[in-house]
Design a protein around this motif. Structure first.
Motif, PDB file in Angstrom:
ATOM      1  N   THR A 128      -3.381   5.801 -11.023  1.00 34.04           N
ATOM      2  CA  THR A 128      -2.320   4.932 -11.534  1.00 34.04           C
ATOM      3  C   THR A 128      -1.664   5.591 -12.743  1.00 34.04           C
ATOM      4  O   THR A 128      -2.255   6.449 -13.415  1.00 34.04           O
ATOM      5  CB  THR A 128      -2.864   3.558 -11.967  1.00 34.04           C
ATOM      6  N   GLY A 129      -0.426   5.175 -13.036  1.00 36.17           N
ATOM      7  CA  GLY A 129       0.277   5.573 -14.248  1.00 36.17           C
ATOM      8  C   GLY A 129       0.926   6.940 -14.226  1.00 36.17           C
ATOM      9  O   GLY A 129       1.407   7.410 -15.268  1.00 36.17           O
ATOM     10  N   LEU A 136      -8.452   6.192  -6.858  1.00 34.26           N
ATOM     11  CA  LEU A 136      -7.199   5.453  -6.964  1.00 34.26           C
ATOM     12  C   LEU A 136      -6.524   5.853  -8.268  1.00 34.26           C
ATOM     13  O   LEU A 136      -7.058   5.612  -9.352  1.00 34.26           O
ATOM     14  CB  LEU A 136      -7.473   3.951  -6.942  1.00 34.26           C
ATOM     15  N   PHE A 189      -7.615   7.126 -13.362  1.00 32.99           N
ATOM     16  CA  PHE A 189      -8.079   6.970 -11.981  1.00 32.99           C
ATOM     17  C   PHE A 189      -9.449   6.324 -11.991  1.00 32.99           C
ATOM     18  O   PHE A 189     -10.144   6.278 -13.012  1.00 32.99           O
ATOM     19  CB  PHE A 189      -8.098   8.312 -11.238  1.00 32.99           C
ATOM     20  N   SER A 211       5.791   9.081  -9.449  1.00 32.06           N
ATOM     21  CA  SER A 211       5.038   7.908  -9.016  1.00 32.06           C
ATOM     22  C   SER A 211       4.402   8.087  -7.646  1.00 32.06           C
ATOM     23  O   SER A 211       3.473   7.351  -7.294  1.00 32.06           O
ATOM     24  CB  SER A 211       5.945   6.681  -9.009  1.00 32.06           C
ATOM     25  N   ASN A 225       0.680   8.210  -7.376  1.00 32.75           N
ATOM     26  CA  ASN A 225      -0.140   7.018  -7.552  1.00 32.75           C
ATOM     27  C   ASN A 225      -0.624   6.486  -6.205  1.00 32.75           C
ATOM     28  O   ASN A 225       0.050   6.597  -5.182  1.00 32.75           O
ATOM     29  CB  ASN A 225       0.658   5.940  -8.284  1.00 32.75           C
ATOM     30  N   GLY A 226      -1.818   5.912  -6.230  1.00 31.23           N
ATOM     31  CA  GLY A 226      -2.410   5.400  -5.006  1.00 31.23           C
ATOM     32  C   GLY A 226      -3.690   6.145  -4.680  1.00 31.23           C
ATOM     33  O   GLY A 226      -4.258   6.857  -5.526  1.00 31.23           O
TER      34      GLY A 226
END
Length: 388
Positions: free
Chosen positions: A76-77, A74, A114, A81, A84-85
């Motif tokens: 992030t940041g 996962l 992550f 974008s 992300n995910g």
């Protein structure tokens, strides 16, 4: 932008860097389930990242991450974008991980990190060494799974239709074992090897109470499952399943979906007609279910003398008694109706690229049998998806 590949099925094993420990300690199973189901684990800060030729590489100088090829992380940041995910890892090294992306080439900026992705369940109630977990997925049965981890050697696991706190619920399963099934963590002090795989509706935890390493093929694992069956009945609201051992003896194999022969250790929330309470189910597969997967000679020995193949069968559960039809299929789990598999493949935990109907899939294999020895091999397909 979602990952260009399916990420619904996640897997992990205890030899991954920084993996949660499960063993002869009170509360150790709940700590691991919190990580697997709800929070994720193995957080890693990223120093730099770049996209090139459809692959994103995340770089870090802090040492090996938890991620391995085919695992789901996962992110992030990140900017853009759309990175992300959840992402399924394609390659790893000590200082980077990579995954496929449909984004154009270029640098990736931001305060990027992550971790190993959780299944996306919720922890609805908690107490001292107790927890209740539930699926969030609206397609699931959303049963309540209560874990009492107050014993160092084993946890007690039950499934409820409804709960108001960590100790109070309606319609507990199993009805045949007061206090719930036993998930055996460790026969003594120390930690156990484990294998985990699941999705937003169900998960398997294979525990090796005698072993701490994936390469000790002298000791077998026992599978436990909590979650939904892939039911034959459309819109089945009562296909929640829980499995486990029925007493404190850690060598017991009842409830292990790769070897149990009778209904002992396998419970479904209600029969297909939806009336009454929980019922016991019986495992069915193409082959002899009285024999452990991988030691069943129904289709001869492995490798097949015809085409060198390994044959795998879906595992069905009956809608109650042995005379009942199939209620559905255990998601992602497979029985092997061939013998000689343990001798040929070995008992070490391994990921193998599938062929034939499993082309494009990764299959996770591990030794099963009585924990103090080994008899056969269990198989979990961990690429997904498990549900249609």
């Amino acid at each position: 932008m979602a990952s260009p590949v399916d990420t619904s099925v996640k897997h992990a094993y205890s030899s991954m860097t920084g993996a949660p420990a499960i063993g002869g300690t009170v509360g150790s199973l709940i700590g691991a389930l919190d990580a697997f189901l709800v929070n994720g684990w193995g957080a890693k800060a990223v120093d730099s990242a770049v996209i090139s030729n459809g692959v994103c590489r995340l770089n870090f100088a802090s040492g090996k991450s938890a991620a391995e090829a085919h695992a789901v992380i996962l992110v992030t940041g990140a900017t853009p974008s759309a990175l992300n995910g959840e992402q399924r890892v394609t390659a790893v090294a000590n200082g980077w991980v990579e995954f496929k992306t449909a984004l154009p080439d270029g640098a990736v900026t931001g305060s990027i990190s992550f971790k190993m992705a959780p299944l996306g369940w919720e922890k609805v109630f908690a107490g001292t060494n107790k927890a209740v977990y539930r699926q969030i997925d609206p397609a699931s049965t959303r049963m309540y799974y209560r874990v009492d981890d107050s014993n160092a050697s084993y946890a007690r696991v039950q499934m409820y239709e409804a709960m108001t706190d960590v100790d109070t619920g309606v319609a507990a399963a199993p009805t045949t074992v007061t206090g719930g099934y036993y998930w055996h963590k460790r026969y003594s002090s120390g930690t156990s090897y484990w294998v985990f795989a699941g999705d937003s509706r169900g998960f398997y935890l294979v525990l090796f109470p005698y072993s701490t390493t994936p390469t000790n093929a002298s000791y077998a694992g026992i599978s436990c499952y909590a979650g939904d069956l892939n039911s034959m009945r459309s819109g089945d609201a009562w296909c929640g399943v829980v499995t486990g051992a029925t007493d404190t003896e850690f060598t017991q194999t009842s409830g292990c979906i790769f070897q149990t022969a009778g209904s002992t250790g396998i419970s479904i929330k209600r029969l297909a007609h939806g009336m009454g309470g929980a019922a016991q189910c019986i495992r069915r597969a193409f082959g002899n279910v009285n024999v452990v997967s991988g030691s069943d000679s129904y289709l001869g020995t492995f490798p097949s003398v015809v085409d060198n193949s390994l044959q795998l069968s879906a595992i069905h559960l009956t809608d109650g008694p042995s005379t009942a039809p199939s209620r559905g299929v255990m998601p992602g789990a497979y029985h092997c109706p061939q013998s000689n598999v343990l001798a040929s493949l070995g008992g070490n935990v391994a990921l193998t690229a599938g062929q034939g109907s499993f082309t494009g899939k990764q299959v996770l294999s591990f030794a099963v049998g009585v924990p103090a020895s080994t008899t056969g091999i269990g198989f979990l397909e961990v690429t997904g998806p498990w549900r249609s």
